[in-house]
Design an enzyme around this catalytic site. Structure first.
Site, short mmCIF file in Angstrom:
data_model
loop_
_atom_site.label_atom_id
_atom_site.label_comp_id
_atom_site.label_asym_id
_atom_site.label_seq_id
_atom_site.Cartn_x
_atom_site.Cartn_y
_atom_site.Cartn_z
N HIS A 1 0.72 -84.36 -40.86
CA HIS A 1 1.37 -85.60 -40.43
C HIS A 1 0.84 -86.04 -39.06
CE1 HIS A 1 4.72 -88.46 -39.76
NE2 HIS A 1 4.65 -88.03 -38.50
N GLU A 2 0.73 -85.10 -38.13
CA GLU A 2 0.22 -85.43 -36.80
C GLU A 2 -1.24 -85.88 -36.88
OE1 GLU A 2 2.25 -85.86 -34.49
OE2 GLU A 2 3.92 -84.88 -35.51
N HIS A 17 -1.47 -89.50 -37.66
CA HIS A 17 -1.39 -90.41 -36.51
C HIS A 17 -2.76 -90.57 -35.85
CE1 HIS A 17 2.84 -91.17 -36.56
NE2 HIS A 17 3.18 -89.90 -36.37
N HIS A 46 -5.03 -94.16 -35.38
CA HIS A 46 -5.70 -94.69 -34.20
C HIS A 46 -7.17 -94.94 -34.47
CE1 HIS A 46 -2.08 -93.46 -31.97
NE2 HIS A 46 -2.51 -94.24 -31.01
#
Length: 229
Positions: A101-102, A105, A109
């Site tokens: 999940h991280e 992110h 970006h």
């Protein structure tokens, strides 16, 4: 006598508190359940994160260990993903899901995902509004200036806007995580189900946060309107 002093808007505070509490309990319970389920490949969450980042051309992003449980986060300004005590060295499907999940992110970006651009762009404004909202609101109430109190309530509304923008970024990061875990064969079968349930429970904390803030915003507006009357 009690009814005279009782503020009915406190009901909104109680509801907001319960929503946040149940969501927090839900994510902790779900993570704990699937943190006991080890991945068949036996890779750690940190290793899985490294593979995902490298596969997306993000070799420049570091992976670091951070203290605490479920304090995992991605810091775009520092180009680092920090994984918590309960995640970093764990080989559980829950930990791998959180790490993926991280990474989601980080990919957001990289590809210029619009909602995350908006969220990052409004952070300075939201911070200022959040800092000023309650002092202005309280001064308005104390002085009996309903319009000033309403200004404070509206400024607090910026926090709600921020959370509304944050919600789709979190859901999208989880979707990216699940697709990546499956396509890279980092998890399979029931392991994917466990990771999905963990991320769904985590997403519910953001839904609860939005609902909680919305209720708090409504309460401030009601109190400010009462002063105006």
């Amino acid at each position: 006598m009690f009814s005279y002093y009782f503020d009915p808007t406190y009901v909104l505070v109680i509801i907001a508190f319960l929503l946040t509490l149940f969501a927090s309990m839900g994510v902790k319970s779900t993570f704990s359940k699937y943190n006991d389920v080890r991945s068949s490949r036996g890779i750690t969450a940190a290793s899985a994160a490294r593979q995902i980042l490298d596969a997306n051309g993000l070799q420049n992003i570091r992976i670091e260990h951070v203290s605490g449980d479920l304090t995992d986060h991605y810091s775009p300004n520092e180009n680092v993903i920090r994984l918590s005590d309960s995640t970093y060295n764990s080989t559980s499907v829950a930990a791998i899901g959180v790490a993926a999940h991280e990474c989601g992110h980080a990919v957001q970006h990289q590809v210029g995902y619009v909602p995350i651009k908006i969220r990052n762009g409004i952070v300075p404004i939201v911070n200022v509004c959040n800092m000023l909202s309650m002092p202005i609101f309280i001064i308005g109430l104390i002085l009996g200036l309903g319009r000033l109190a309403m200004v404070g309530a509206i400024l607090f509304g910026a926090v709600l806007v921020f959370q509304l923008v944050t919600l789709p970024t979190e859901i999208n990061a989880s979707r990216r995580a699940m697709k990546t875990l499956e396509s890279m064969y980092l998890l399979e079968g029931d392991e994917l189900t466990g990771a999905r349930k963990t991320l769904t429970a985590a997403a519910m904390t953001y839904v609860a946060a939005v609902a909680s803030t919305a209720l708090q915003f409504l309460r401030l507006v009601l109190l400010a309107n009462r002063r105006r009357d």
